[in-house]
Design an enzyme around this catalytic site. Structure first.
Site, short mmCIF file in Angstrom:
data_model
loop_
_atom_site.label_atom_id
_atom_site.label_comp_id
_atom_site.label_asym_id
_atom_site.label_seq_id
_atom_site.Cartn_x
_atom_site.Cartn_y
_atom_site.Cartn_z
CB THR A 117 -2.11 7.08 -3.06
OG1 THR A 117 -1.52 5.84 -2.91
CG2 THR A 117 -1.11 8.10 -3.86
CG ASP A 176 -1.29 -11.21 8.31
OD1 ASP A 176 -0.57 -12.09 7.78
OD2 ASP A 176 -1.22 -10.06 8.13
CG ASP A 209 1.50 -11.45 10.85
OD1 ASP A 209 2.48 -11.06 10.10
OD2 ASP A 209 0.76 -10.61 11.29
NE ARG A 211 -3.50 -0.08 3.08
CZ ARG A 211 -4.74 0.24 2.65
NH1 ARG A 211 -5.28 1.26 2.73
NH2 ARG A 211 -5.60 -1.06 3.08
N1 URA Z 1 -4.54 -11.21 4.11
C1 URA Z 1 -4.65 -11.96 5.10
O1 URA Z 1 -3.54 -12.63 5.58
N2 URA Z 1 -5.75 -12.33 6.01
C2 URA Z 1 -7.12 -11.68 5.48
O2 URA Z 1 -8.24 -11.83 6.14
C3 URA Z 1 -6.82 -11.07 4.39
C4 URA Z 1 -5.80 -10.59 3.78
#
Ligand code: URA
Length: 242
Positions: free
Chosen positions: A140, A234, A237, A136
């Site tokens: 912007t 995530d 992670d 990202r």
């Molecule tokens: N990326 C992820 O790792 N989990 C999500 O829920 C959305 C994007």
């Protein structure tokens, strides 16, 4: 938008009657021809239950994710062209079979997509794998291409695009645009992901109707932070952080 109610289904082996089978939440169905959802088998639902569970430890998360990735790669490969191939067996008989046709490559969207590379390598020996880094833009808030390294002859290959979580589709859209700008026709791209949102699926069906999406599960929707719900958190992670 309010997420649509999740469909439930009896899931289990055929020797059990429907009344004896447990009920589980299965993937949403979507009316798009470019989307292929893996069969909602007891194994797949159990594997997804492992990786969705917040209490699953990293080693198990990796192990069970890899099993789903393997299923996605095998299904993705089924969408590639084959030719008739007659072979002779060691006992002197012929077998009318098929041979793979066309060159492929993988392209992972960094970092989470890299987790899917080994699954592709396990199925396709010495497969070429390119990478795309999209993040990202601080100013912007739009996705921005930071880095790409792609096979020089990518325009002549079928591309398996790898990213485990298909949320808004912002990064994947940019990745597809990069591939198209390098000469890859839309209908030679297969986007493999573990969990997709209806929003991402709809965006792709509209923007890239000839590209094929192969997913294990279409979830209910996105939360206010654009995480997929119920999702698994995530992915990067959980896969990479000890
Ligand atoms: N990326 C992820 O790792 N989990 C999500 O829920 C959305 C994007």
């Amino acid at each position: 938008p309010t997420p649509a109610a999740a469909p439930t289904q009896c899931v289990g082996p055929t020797f059990r009657s429907v009344a004896d089978k447990p009920t589980a939440t299965v993937s949403h169905e979507v009316p798009f021809e470019n989307v292929c959802v893996l069969p909602q088998t007891p194994q797949l639902i159990a594997l997804l239950s492992m990786i969705r569970n917040k209490d699953t430890e990293r080693a198990d998360f990796i192990f069970y994710s890899n099993r789903i990735i393997r299923l996605l790669v095998e299904e993705g490969l089924n969408h590639l062209p084959v030719i008739e191939k007659t072979i002779t067996t060691p006992v002197g008989r012929t077998y009318n079979g098929l041979g793979f046709q066309g060159k492929i490559c993988g392209v992972s969207i960094m970092r989470a997509g890299e987790a899917m590379e080994q699954g592709l390598r396990d199925c396709c020996r010495s497969v070429r794998i390119g990478k795309i880094l999209i993040q990202r833009d601080e100013d912007t808030a739009q996705p921005k291409l930071f880095y790409d390294k792609l096979p020089e002859d990518i325009a002549k290959r079928w591309v398996l695009l790898l990213d485990p979580m298909f949320a808004t589709g912002g990064s994947a859209t940019m990745a597809v645009e990069v591939l198209k700008s390098r000469g890859v026709p839309e209908d030679r791209i297969l986007f493999l992901n573990l969990i997709a949102s209806p929003e991402g699926i709809t965006t792709f069906a509209t923007k890239f109707p000839r590209l094929k999406v192969v997913t294990a599960f279409i979830d209910e929707g996105l939360d206010e932070k654009n995480y997929i719900v119920p999702g698994l958190g995530d992915f990067g992670d959980r896969f990479y952080t000890i």
